[in-house]
Design a protein around this motif. Structure first.
Motif, mmCIF file in Angstrom:
data_model
loop_
_atom_site.group_PDB
_atom_site.id
_atom_site.type_symbol
_atom_site.label_atom_id
_atom_site.label_comp_id
_atom_site.label_asym_id
_atom_site.label_seq_id
_atom_site.Cartn_x
_atom_site.Cartn_y
_atom_site.Cartn_z
ATOM 1 N N LYS A 191 -0.431 -4.033 -9.937
ATOM 2 C CA LYS A 191 -0.374 -3.853 -8.487
ATOM 3 C C LYS A 191 1.086 -3.846 -8.017
ATOM 4 O O LYS A 191 1.947 -4.480 -8.619
ATOM 5 N N GLN A 192 1.327 -3.123 -6.922
ATOM 6 C CA GLN A 192 2.688 -2.957 -6.414
ATOM 7 C C GLN A 192 3.039 -4.096 -5.457
ATOM 8 O O GLN A 192 2.391 -4.280 -4.426
ATOM 9 N N LYS A 217 5.536 6.571 2.814
ATOM 10 C CA LYS A 217 5.555 7.994 2.466
ATOM 11 C C LYS A 217 6.661 8.355 1.476
ATOM 12 O O LYS A 217 6.490 9.233 0.630
ATOM 13 N N ASP A 239 0.866 -1.175 0.000
ATOM 14 C CA ASP A 239 0.000 0.000 0.000
ATOM 15 C C ASP A 239 0.901 1.223 0.000
ATOM 16 O O ASP A 239 1.471 1.596 1.028
ATOM 17 N N LEU A 240 1.057 1.840 -1.176
ATOM 18 C CA LEU A 240 1.973 2.973 -1.295
ATOM 19 C C LEU A 240 1.562 4.137 -0.394
ATOM 20 O O LEU A 240 2.404 4.972 -0.030
ATOM 21 N N GLY A 241 0.288 4.190 -0.023
ATOM 22 C CA GLY A 241 -0.174 5.243 0.882
ATOM 23 C C GLY A 241 0.468 5.143 2.251
ATOM 24 O O GLY A 241 0.525 6.133 3.000
ATOM 25 N N ARG A 242 0.970 3.942 2.596
ATOM 26 C CA ARG A 242 1.623 3.737 3.889
ATOM 27 C C ARG A 242 3.146 3.899 3.791
ATOM 28 O O ARG A 242 3.841 3.799 4.806
ATOM 29 N N ASP A 294 6.331 -2.394 6.619
ATOM 30 C CA ASP A 294 6.148 -1.112 5.928
ATOM 31 C C ASP A 294 7.223 -0.109 6.335
ATOM 32 O O ASP A 294 7.756 0.628 5.503
ATOM 33 N N SER A 306 7.683 6.627 -0.953
ATOM 34 C CA SER A 306 7.468 6.046 -2.283
ATOM 35 C C SER A 306 7.198 7.126 -3.328
ATOM 36 O O SER A 306 7.459 6.917 -4.510
ATOM 37 N N LYS A 307 6.721 8.276 -2.875
ATOM 38 C CA LYS A 307 6.423 9.367 -3.824
ATOM 39 C C LYS A 307 7.699 9.896 -4.485
ATOM 40 O O LYS A 307 7.639 10.546 -5.548
ATOM 41 N N ASP A 330 9.949 1.702 3.919
ATOM 42 C CA ASP A 330 9.970 3.159 3.862
ATOM 43 C C ASP A 330 11.369 3.692 4.178
ATOM 44 O O ASP A 330 11.856 4.619 3.523
#
Length: 442
Positions: free
Chosen positions: A139-140, A120, A115-118, A334, A122-123, A338
């Motif tokens: 999918k990632q 940070k 979940d790229l939203g978790r 995660d 990854s942006k 990250d």
């Protein structure tokens, strides 16, 4: 880090399909414990620089987050041991492995979706790196922590002695290869030098791995995407045929590739370059420390690959972080991912001269010159960011690489073989491989 780490990673045999593929990933319903120690496997030699780099990265992560990590380095039988743990529904939490292992590991049900939203940071991952972690369904399932790309190493002393410029295109490249072969660049009065060092063995697909740097720059391809998630063979396309002919001419017509190349993987090819038997070598940055010591930093130079008929595309590779299914500490997983792609983690991973785990940064905010002021590293970094191309994320890249390596090797070893016939046979073989993996174009 040796090249064979990246292209030598074996694949999980399709016959060893987990029961978890049908009943859900191993231990997917594990009870969560955010204080549980994370078990990290890294595919590298125990006691070697790769393990030391992973330990240093893990230590930085522990200090930054408070999570605990146990690092295990495994090289021999890595995939078999991972399979055994999967059968026990007790996978390690994190695996650091070759980027090309995504398809095999995902198809076995070993990975959990990211979940790229978790994540940070990854942006800030370079887009081609982000894409390398996506499966065929978009999918990632992984993110790269380290990248590498090819550049051209040239014997600078030879080039200057023969008054040649740095090659800008394939015509220049061919001319330099011929000159290094025929004009006695080392001045010993003997015809004992070659223009290009090339590992063209069939072992682990080396010939295909090396040839891709030229094939893609010419607009050719091994396989091409013909629809979302489907592919077709491409070695009989005009660009692929012409590139194979050009490359073959270097060896068969011009005798500009080192003798014995078709039996060599990278170790003997490295020795060929550093022993002054060849004047050009297309490689990644991992050999700089070795060649600086064995050959001498003043004897060779690093330049961008000359532009091919289409562009200057080169092979991009590297290592990825995989979050394994069934972890009881998904928050810790995660957090590690990250950290590994964060500016801090990337810099920690690049520190040192040999025991580093990050070759080229994948975080676009990290300036490699701030960690490694040697401008040669920036040449490699620019090649990755501007021209790097990963192998496609298909279920299993290994048989494609091996089949194409076998054909490239055969054509370079036997100059009498009919090129078009061999490439037609290869395309039929590739069609069968794509069919077996369920990704053949209809």
């Amino acid at each position: 880090m040796h090249t064979s780490r990246w292209i030598g990673a074996g694949f999980l045999a399709s016959s060893l399909v987990l029961t978890s593929c049908t009943s859900g990933p191993a231990g997917v319903n594990a009870k969560q414990d955010t204080k549980a120690t994370l078990e990290l496997w890294t595919r590298t030699t125990p006691g070697g620089p790769g393990e030391k780099g992973a330990l240093k990265l893990a230590q930085g992560f522990e200090k930054a987050t408070g999570h605990k990590v146990k690092v295990t380095a495994i090289f021999d039988d890595f995939e078999t041991k991972l399979q055994q743990r999967a059968a026990q529904k007790n996978l390690p939490d994190i695996v650091m492995n070759d980027v090309t292992q995504l398809g095999a590991m995902h198809s076995q049900g070993l990975l959990r979706e990211i979940d790229l939203g978790r994540i940070k940071n990854s942006k800030d991952v370079i887009e081609r790196g982000l894409d390398s972690g996506k499966s065929g369904d978009g999918k990632q399932y992984s993110l790269p922590y380290s990248a590498q790309a090819s550049a051209l190493l040239i014997r600078k002393d030879w080039r200057e002695k023969l008054k040649l410029g740095v090659p800008q295109n394939w015509a220049d490249f061919t001319a330099m290869a011929k000159a290094f072969t025929t004009q006695d660049p080392d001045g010993d009065g003997k015809a004992n030098t070659a223009g290009l060092a090339a590992p063209l063995s069939t072992k682990r697909g080396y010939a295909s791995w090396y040839f891709s740097n030229f094939l893609w720059a010419a607009g050719g391809d091994f396989i091409t995407e013909s629809g979302k998630g489907t592919y077709k063979p491409a070695m009989t396309s005009k660009a692929s045929v012409e590139t194979m002919q050009w490359f073959r001419d270097l060896g068969c017509r011009d005798k500009s590739v080192q003798p014995g190349s078709v039996t060599m993987d990278t170790p003997p090819t490295n020795e060929t370059f550093e022993a002054g038997k060849a004047g050009m070598y297309v490689v990644g940055p991992y050999l700089l420390p070795r060649f600086d010591e064995s050959l001498g930093k003043d004897k060779y130079e690093v330049v961008p690959m000359p532009k091919g008929p289409k562009d200057a595309t080169v092979l991009a590779e590297g290592g990825s972080v995989y979050l394994m299914a069934g972890s009881e500490n998904m928050a810790g997983q995660d957090a590690f991912l990250d950290y590994a792609i964060s500016p801090e983690g990337q810099k920690v991973g690049m520190e040192g001269k040999t025991g580093f785990v990050v070759q080229l940064p994948v975080n676009q905010t990290v300036d490699i010159t701030q960690v490694r002021p040697d401008p040669r590293w920036k040449t490699f970094s620019d090649a990755y960011r501007n021209s790097g191309r990963y192998a496609p994320s298909i279920p299993n890249w290994t048989p494609v690489r091996q089949a194409t390596a076998d054909t490239v090797n055969a054509l370079m070893a036997d100059c009498g073989l009919d090129l078009r016939t061999k490439l037609s046979e290869l395309d039929k073989q590739l069609a069968g491989i794509l069919q077996e993996q369920g990704i053949a174009a209809s």
